[in-house]
Design a protein around this motif. Structure first.
Motif, PDB file in Angstrom:
ATOM      1  N   VAL A   1     -16.265  -3.582  27.499  1.00  0.00           N
ATOM      2  CA  VAL A   1     -15.734  -3.823  28.841  1.00  0.00           C
ATOM      3  C   VAL A   1     -14.250  -4.177  28.692  1.00  0.00           C
ATOM      4  CG1 VAL A   1     -15.874  -5.238  30.921  1.00  0.00           C
ATOM      5  CG2 VAL A   1     -17.973  -4.623  29.694  1.00  0.00           C
ATOM      6  N   PRO A   2     -13.369  -3.452  29.352  1.00  0.00           N
ATOM      7  CA  PRO A   2     -11.938  -3.741  29.209  1.00  0.00           C
ATOM      8  C   PRO A   2     -11.599  -5.163  29.669  1.00  0.00           C
ATOM      9  CG  PRO A   2     -12.267  -1.596  30.236  1.00  0.00           C
ATOM     10  CD  PRO A   2     -13.598  -2.279  30.211  1.00  0.00           C
ATOM     11  N   THR A   3     -10.855  -5.879  28.853  1.00  0.00           N
ATOM     12  CA  THR A   3     -10.465  -7.240  29.224  1.00  0.00           C
ATOM     13  C   THR A   3      -9.622  -7.238  30.495  1.00  0.00           C
ATOM     14  OG1 THR A   3      -8.585  -7.124  27.706  1.00  0.00           O
ATOM     15  CG2 THR A   3     -10.607  -8.153  26.874  1.00  0.00           C
ATOM     16  N   GLN A   4      -8.861  -6.153  30.704  1.00  0.00           N
ATOM     17  CA  GLN A   4      -8.053  -6.041  31.918  1.00  0.00           C
ATOM     18  C   GLN A   4      -8.946  -5.956  33.162  1.00  0.00           C
ATOM     19  OE1 GLN A   4      -8.127  -4.040  29.264  1.00  0.00           O
ATOM     20  NE2 GLN A   4      -6.147  -3.104  28.837  1.00  0.00           N
ATOM     21  N   LEU A   5     -10.098  -5.293  33.024  1.00  0.00           N
ATOM     22  CA  LEU A   5     -11.034  -5.187  34.143  1.00  0.00           C
ATOM     23  C   LEU A   5     -11.623  -6.559  34.472  1.00  0.00           C
ATOM     24  CD1 LEU A   5     -12.594  -3.390  36.148  1.00  0.00           C
ATOM     25  CD2 LEU A   5     -14.345  -3.138  34.367  1.00  0.00           C
ATOM     26  N   ILE A   6     -11.994  -7.294  33.426  1.00  0.00           N
ATOM     27  CA  ILE A   6     -12.533  -8.641  33.637  1.00  0.00           C
ATOM     28  C   ILE A   6     -11.483  -9.527  34.300  1.00  0.00           C
ATOM     29  CG2 ILE A   6     -13.427 -10.715  32.501  1.00  0.00           C
ATOM     30  CD1 ILE A   6     -14.624  -8.792  30.346  1.00  0.00           C
ATOM     31  N   ALA A   7     -10.235  -9.428  33.833  1.00  0.00           N
ATOM     32  CA  ALA A   7      -9.159 -10.247  34.405  1.00  0.00           C
ATOM     33  C   ALA A   7      -8.908  -9.871  35.866  1.00  0.00           C
ATOM     34  CB  ALA A   7      -7.885 -10.084  33.588  1.00  0.00           C
ATOM     35  N   ALA A   8      -8.985  -8.596  36.182  1.00  0.00           N
ATOM     36  CA  ALA A   8      -8.667  -8.141  37.536  1.00  0.00           C
ATOM     37  C   ALA A   8      -9.804  -8.370  38.532  1.00  0.00           C
ATOM     38  CB  ALA A   8      -8.305  -6.653  37.518  1.00  0.00           C
ATOM     39  N   LYS A   9     -11.027  -8.135  38.117  1.00  0.00           N
ATOM     40  CA  LYS A   9     -12.169  -8.179  39.038  1.00  0.00           C
ATOM     41  C   LYS A   9     -13.069  -9.393  38.842  1.00  0.00           C
ATOM     42  CE  LYS A   9     -11.227  -4.261  41.006  1.00  0.00           C
ATOM     43  NZ  LYS A   9     -10.949  -4.150  42.434  1.00  0.00           N
ATOM     44  N   GLY A  10     -12.978 -10.015  37.680  1.00  0.00           N
ATOM     45  CA  GLY A  10     -13.858 -11.123  37.353  1.00  0.00           C
ATOM     46  C   GLY A  10     -15.102 -10.627  36.643  1.00  0.00           C
TER      47      GLY A  10
END
Length: 172
Positions: A67-76
């Motif tokens: 899972v992209p860390t950027q996705l987690i940062a952006a969407k939670g």
């Protein structure tokens, strides 16, 4: 926590997967392995259940499932997008035909504005099909939220298996 109704549902999932030559994996956060535990509580489940990923932390979601860390940062971590990415990542890494992913806030803490305790996102990935997501807000305490999430995850696996025509036991 795994009651007779959940075990019966898990049995249906396994039978449906066997009938279609599917293997499966789970990618779990707030359920902490309950879905895999329900499936593997059934004798003989090893011909269907390949593995379960318990990815409670964001780092685990990134490292084990991609899972992209950027996705987690952006969407939670608790989002439809992350649930879909968890399911898709597990599908690729486990080389199976079917995956359910679960990420949510079981409580009692962890709620944020717009993300209450009881919010759970599910991802369902199947070889050759678009990844599907579901969102629920379950009522009750931590145990109740996890139990309801377990039930819906099994229902999603059953629906995913029933929607499959036939597949090779090991994709990839």
């Amino acid at each position: 926590m795994i009651d007779d109704a959940d075990l019966a549902l898990a049995t249906q999932v396994l039978e449906s997967c066997r009938a279609r030559g599917l293997t499966l994996a789970t990618a779990e956060s707030c359920t902490g392995g309950l879905v895999a535990a329900a499936l593997t509580a059934i004798a003989g489940s090893s011909d269907v259940v390949e593995r379960g990923f318990v990815t409670y932390s964001n780092a685990a979601k990134a490292e084990l499932l991609g899972v992209p860390t950027q996705l987690i940062a952006a969407k939670g971590a608790v989002s439809a997008e992350v649930a879909a990415a968890m399911a898709a990542g597990a599908l690729i890494r486990a080389r199976v035909g079917l995956v359910v992913a679960v990420t949510g806030i079981a409580g009692p803490g962890g709620a944020t504005p717009g993300k209450p305790v009881g919010l759970v996102h599910f991802g369902l990935a199947r070889q050759g099909a678009a990844t599907r997501t579901e969102k629920r807000v379950f009522a009750g305490d931590r145990a109740a939220v996890r139990a309801q999430a377990l039930r819906l995850a099994l229902e999603l696996l059953l629906a995913g298996a029933q929607a499959a025509k036939t597949a090779s036991p090991r994709a990839g």
